[in-house]
Scaffold this motif. Structure first.
Motif, PDB file in Angstrom:
ATOM      1  N   MET A  22      20.361  -4.214  15.744  1.00 49.70           N
ATOM      2  CA  MET A  22      20.087  -5.370  16.590  1.00 49.70           C
ATOM      3  C   MET A  22      19.149  -6.343  15.884  1.00 49.70           C
ATOM      4  N   VAL A  23      18.101  -5.825  15.269  1.00 54.40           N
ATOM      5  CA  VAL A  23      17.165  -6.677  14.540  1.00 54.40           C
ATOM      6  C   VAL A  23      17.883  -7.342  13.372  1.00 54.40           C
ATOM      7  N   GLU A  24      18.675  -6.574  12.646  1.00 51.09           N
ATOM      8  CA  GLU A  24      19.419  -7.115  11.519  1.00 51.09           C
ATOM      9  C   GLU A  24      20.389  -8.209  11.970  1.00 51.09           C
ATOM     10  N   SER A  25      21.055  -7.999  13.095  1.00 47.04           N
ATOM     11  CA  SER A  25      22.003  -9.015  13.571  1.00 47.04           C
ATOM     12  C   SER A  25      21.273 -10.292  13.980  1.00 47.04           C
ATOM     13  N   CYS A  26      20.070 -10.187  14.522  1.00 50.07           N
ATOM     14  CA  CYS A  26      19.297 -11.387  14.852  1.00 50.07           C
ATOM     15  C   CYS A  26      18.892 -12.144  13.587  1.00 50.07           C
ATOM     16  N   VAL A  27      18.529 -11.412  12.545  1.00 49.25           N
ATOM     17  CA  VAL A  27      18.203 -12.064  11.272  1.00 49.25           C
ATOM     18  C   VAL A  27      19.442 -12.779  10.732  1.00 49.25           C
ATOM     19  N   PHE A  28      20.591 -12.128  10.769  1.00 46.42           N
ATOM     20  CA  PHE A  28      21.828 -12.725  10.273  1.00 46.42           C
ATOM     21  C   PHE A  28      22.176 -13.988  11.066  1.00 46.42           C
ATOM     22  N   ARG A  29      22.053 -13.918  12.399  1.00 44.47           N
ATOM     23  CA  ARG A  29      22.402 -15.073  13.229  1.00 44.47           C
ATOM     24  C   ARG A  29      21.437 -16.229  13.001  1.00 44.47           C
ATOM     25  N   ALA A  30      20.157 -15.940  12.879  1.00 42.88           N
ATOM     26  CA  ALA A  30      19.171 -16.998  12.664  1.00 42.88           C
ATOM     27  C   ALA A  30      19.349 -17.646  11.290  1.00 42.88           C
ATOM     28  N   VAL A  31      19.550 -16.837  10.262  1.00 43.71           N
ATOM     29  CA  VAL A  31      19.750 -17.389   8.914  1.00 43.71           C
ATOM     30  C   VAL A  31      21.075 -18.148   8.854  1.00 43.71           C
ATOM     31  N   GLY A  32      22.103 -17.641   9.538  1.00 41.53           N
ATOM     32  CA  GLY A  32      23.368 -18.372   9.608  1.00 41.53           C
ATOM     33  C   GLY A  32      23.196 -19.730  10.258  1.00 41.53           C
ATOM     34  N   GLU A  33      22.398 -19.791  11.308  1.00 42.53           N
ATOM     35  CA  GLU A  33      22.107 -21.064  11.967  1.00 42.53           C
ATOM     36  C   GLU A  33      21.354 -21.999  11.024  1.00 42.53           C
ATOM     37  N   LEU A  34      20.459 -21.435  10.214  1.00 41.42           N
ATOM     38  CA  LEU A  34      19.669 -22.235   9.279  1.00 41.42           C
ATOM     39  C   LEU A  34      20.542 -22.909   8.228  1.00 41.42           C
ATOM     40  N   ILE A  35      21.485 -22.174   7.653  1.00 40.06           N
ATOM     41  CA  ILE A  35      22.289 -22.747   6.567  1.00 40.06           C
ATOM     42  C   ILE A  35      23.674 -23.201   7.024  1.00 40.06           C
ATOM     43  N   GLY A  36      23.938 -23.135   8.318  1.00 41.98           N
ATOM     44  CA  GLY A  36      25.196 -23.648   8.853  1.00 41.98           C
ATOM     45  C   GLY A  36      26.399 -22.775   8.563  1.00 41.98           C
ATOM     46  N   LYS A  37      26.208 -21.477   8.579  1.00 41.98           N
ATOM     47  CA  LYS A  37      27.322 -20.549   8.339  1.00 41.98           C
ATOM     48  C   LYS A  37      27.407 -19.555   9.499  1.00 41.98           C
ATOM     49  N   ASP A  38      28.604 -19.051   9.696  1.00 45.27           N
ATOM     50  CA  ASP A  38      28.812 -18.002  10.678  1.00 45.27           C
ATOM     51  C   ASP A  38      28.136 -16.727  10.160  1.00 45.27           C
ATOM     52  N   PRO A  39      27.483 -15.948  11.027  1.00 52.55           N
ATOM     53  CA  PRO A  39      26.824 -14.722  10.547  1.00 52.55           C
ATOM     54  C   PRO A  39      27.779 -13.763   9.833  1.00 52.55           C
ATOM     55  N   TRP A  40      29.050 -13.741  10.232  1.00 55.04           N
ATOM     56  CA  TRP A  40      30.013 -12.855   9.572  1.00 55.04           C
ATOM     57  C   TRP A  40      30.363 -13.348   8.178  1.00 55.04           C
ATOM     58  N   GLU A  41      30.154 -14.641   7.906  1.00 52.03           N
ATOM     59  CA  GLU A  41      30.390 -15.173   6.564  1.00 52.03           C
ATOM     60  C   GLU A  41      29.283 -14.785   5.593  1.00 52.03           C
ATOM     61  N   LEU A  42      28.103 -14.542   6.113  1.00 53.15           N
ATOM     62  CA  LEU A  42      26.965 -14.265   5.242  1.00 53.15           C
ATOM     63  C   LEU A  42      27.146 -12.991   4.424  1.00 53.15           C
ATOM     64  N   ALA A  43      27.686 -11.971   5.047  1.00 53.45           N
ATOM     65  CA  ALA A  43      27.886 -10.690   4.359  1.00 53.45           C
ATOM     66  C   ALA A  43      29.185 -10.073   4.854  1.00 53.45           C
ATOM     67  N   PRO A  44      30.335 -10.580   4.381  1.00 51.26           N
ATOM     68  CA  PRO A  44      31.602 -10.087   4.919  1.00 51.26           C
ATOM     69  C   PRO A  44      31.871  -8.615   4.640  1.00 51.26           C
ATOM     70  N   ASP A  45      31.330  -8.070   3.574  1.00 53.60           N
ATOM     71  CA  ASP A  45      31.584  -6.664   3.246  1.00 53.60           C
ATOM     72  C   ASP A  45      30.534  -5.721   3.819  1.00 53.60           C
ATOM     73  N   ARG A  46      29.552  -6.249   4.482  1.00 58.50           N
ATOM     74  CA  ARG A  46      28.432  -5.433   4.980  1.00 58.50           C
ATOM     75  C   ARG A  46      28.876  -4.378   5.996  1.00 58.50           C
ATOM     76  N   PHE A  47      29.804  -4.726   6.870  1.00 58.12           N
ATOM     77  CA  PHE A  47      30.172  -3.813   7.951  1.00 58.12           C
ATOM     78  C   PHE A  47      31.584  -3.261   7.804  1.00 58.12           C
ATOM     79  N   ARG A  48      32.154  -3.358   6.627  1.00 63.03           N
ATOM     80  CA  ARG A  48      33.469  -2.764   6.382  1.00 63.03           C
ATOM     81  C   ARG A  48      33.264  -1.357   5.852  1.00 63.03           C
ATOM     82  N   HIS A  49      33.444  -0.396   6.713  1.00 56.92           N
ATOM     83  CA  HIS A  49      33.218   1.002   6.319  1.00 56.92           C
ATOM     84  C   HIS A  49      34.511   1.726   5.980  1.00 56.92           C
ATOM     85  N   TRP A  50      35.640   1.104   6.136  1.00 58.60           N
ATOM     86  CA  TRP A  50      36.889   1.778   5.883  1.00 58.60           C
ATOM     87  C   TRP A  50      37.603   1.188   4.712  1.00 58.60           C
TER      88      TRP A  50
END
Length: 143
Positions: free
Chosen positions: A115-143
């Motif tokens: 949850m904390v990590e997702s808030c950091v991703f969303r806030a930084v995404g808002e800062l640089i104008g990117k979707d949070p999923w664009e910031l680290a597309p491979d971060r949550f791909r476990h398969w």
């Protein structure tokens, strides 16, 4: 008849049950216990370092602050979880709203950290104008 004034010993001179000051809970040979605040800040720092490594040009001047609560005017509805100041490349995260107002489907350390990590991703995404999923597309791909 005048009452005699009581003299109270100072807090430093007072010992509970005849014992002097107390030592750390863990003792002298073990590391100190981490608080929720320490864990929150280390998660924020690790997430920010990860994002800076992925986006070095966009986030070269990134500053992240952690404050307990936002200063919001009375007419604003809701409680902010973060604030972004693009002119200073600053993200301010508010620890108490993130920790206490987030609804987790499972309340354990791993989900709180995510949850904390997702808030950091969303806030930084808002800062640089990117979707949070664009910031680290491979971060949550476990398969």
């Amino acid at each position: 008849m005048a009452r005699a004034s009581r003299q109270y010993p100072s807090a430093r001179a007072r010992a509970r049950h005849g014992r002097a000051g107390r030592s750390a809970l863990t003792g002298p040979h073990l590391p100190l216990v981490n608080t929720r605040r320490d864990l929150f800040e280390s998660t924020v720092r690790a997430s920010a370092d990860y994002l800076v490594d992925l986006w070095p040009h966009e986030l070269s001047t990134l500053s992240i602050e952690v404050l307990p609560m936002p200063d919001q005017p009375a007419q604003v509805e809701g409680v902010a979880r973060w604030r972004v100041v693009p002119s200073r490349s600053l993200v301010v995260l508010y620890r108490i709203p993130i920790e206490r107002m987030s609804r987790l489907h499972r309340d354990d350390d791993w989900h709180r950290r995510l949850m904390v990590e997702s808030c950091v991703f969303r806030a930084v995404g808002e800062l640089i104008g990117k979707d949070p999923w664009e910031l680290a597309p491979d971060r949550f791909r476990h398969w």
